[in-house]
Design an enzyme around this catalytic site. Structure first.
Site, PDB file in Angstrom:
ATOM      1  CD1 TRP A  12      -2.792   2.292  -3.283  1.00  0.00           C
ATOM      2  CD2 TRP A  12      -1.806   4.177  -2.603  1.00  0.00           C
ATOM      3  NE1 TRP A  12      -1.460   2.161  -3.522  1.00  0.00           N
ATOM      4  CE2 TRP A  12      -0.813   3.316  -3.116  1.00  0.00           C
ATOM      5  CE3 TRP A  12      -1.422   5.428  -2.130  1.00  0.00           C
ATOM      6  CZ2 TRP A  12       0.532   3.656  -3.149  1.00  0.00           C
ATOM      7  CZ3 TRP A  12      -0.082   5.763  -2.163  1.00  0.00           C
ATOM      8  CH2 TRP A  12       0.869   4.891  -2.669  1.00  0.00           C
ATOM      9  CD  GLU A  45      -5.000   5.052   5.925  1.00  0.00           C
ATOM     10  OE1 GLU A  45      -3.843   5.043   6.362  1.00  0.00           O
ATOM     11  OE2 GLU A  45      -5.302   4.560   4.804  1.00  0.00           O
ATOM     12  CB  CYS A  91      -8.226  -0.902  -5.595  1.00  0.00           C
ATOM     13  SG  CYS A  91      -7.370  -1.920  -6.821  1.00  0.00           S
ATOM     14  CG  ASP A  95       7.787  -7.496  -6.516  1.00  0.00           C
ATOM     15  OD1 ASP A  95       7.031  -8.329  -7.063  1.00  0.00           O
ATOM     16  OD2 ASP A  95       8.441  -6.637  -7.143  1.00  0.00           O
ATOM     17  CB  THR A  96       6.759  -6.276   0.032  1.00  0.00           C
ATOM     18  OG1 THR A  96       5.609  -5.404  -0.018  1.00  0.00           O
ATOM     19  CG2 THR A  96       7.924  -5.651  -0.734  1.00  0.00           C
ATOM     20  CG  HIS A 123       2.228  -2.966   2.151  1.00  0.00           C
ATOM     21  ND1 HIS A 123       2.281  -2.373   3.391  1.00  0.00           N
ATOM     22  CD2 HIS A 123       1.371  -2.232   1.416  1.00  0.00           C
ATOM     23  CE1 HIS A 123       1.494  -1.316   3.402  1.00  0.00           C
ATOM     24  NE2 HIS A 123       0.924  -1.200   2.215  1.00  0.00           N
ATOM     25  NE  ARG A 127     -12.150  -9.569 -10.310  1.00  0.00           N
ATOM     26  CZ  ARG A 127     -11.425 -10.095 -11.297  1.00  0.00           C
ATOM     27  NH1 ARG A 127     -10.739  -9.310 -12.108  1.00  0.00           N
ATOM     28  NH2 ARG A 127     -11.399 -11.400 -11.482  1.00  0.00           N
TER      29      ARG A 127
END
Length: 167
Positions: free
Chosen positions: A32, A68, A94, A99-100, A102, A141
């Site tokens: 991701w 994971e 990363c 907005d949630t 999560h 970074r």
């Protein structure tokens, strides 16, 4: 000894691997946000090689996402290939705030899981997960103006692989 740019803007010495600390360095990268995570992985690999880790002792694996990483690290700690134990595991991911909530859950799972693995003391698990507010902060970074946190994670992995041999 060579140096890298630390994300606080200073030079960081790349430590050398002690001969008795020989083992496999396993880098587990979340797929991701690959533009960021692959740059972090490449920074870690580069530092390990500069520190004297043989390329055949650097194992790069990937998982779908940051959550994971913990399971993969747990499996990697106990792995032995050709009689070569795991010297250290580096988890790279990363997580970019959205907005949630999560973001908070993923960050907590990754950080807590890594801490729990480290507390067991079998092999060091280095937390190379960026938790940022936006993509630019991550890019800064991951080889940008603030250095490469993957490279810093590799330095930490070398220090920790050397640590038991200093006692």
């Amino acid at each position: 000894m060579s140096t890298i740019l630390n994300t606080n803007g200073t030079a960081l010495q790349v430590p050398q691997l002690m001969p008795q600390a020989d083992g496999r360095f396993i880098i587990i990268t979340a797929d991701w946000n690959p533009k960021v995570t692959y740059a972090l992985r490449d920074g870690a690999t580069d530092v390990l090689e500069k520190a004297g880790v043989k390329p055949e002792n650097i194992v790069c694996l990937s998982v779908p996402g940051t959550v994971e990483l913990v399971n993969a690290a747990a499996v990697a700690i106990d792995s032995v290939k050709n009689g070569m134990p795991t010297a250290a595991v580096i988890v790279i991911g990363c997580v970019i705030r959205g907005d949630t909530p999560h973001f908070d859950y993923v960050c907590q799972i990754a950080a807590q899981g890594t801490a729990e693995l480290n507390a067991k003391g079998k092999a060091p698990v280095i937390f190379g997960v960026l938790t940022v507010d936006n993509l630019q902060q991550a890019l800064d970074r991951a080889g940008g103006v603030l250095g490469n946190k993957g490279a810093e994670a590799a330095c930490a992995a070398i220090y920790m692989a050397n640590f038991p041999h200093l006692l």
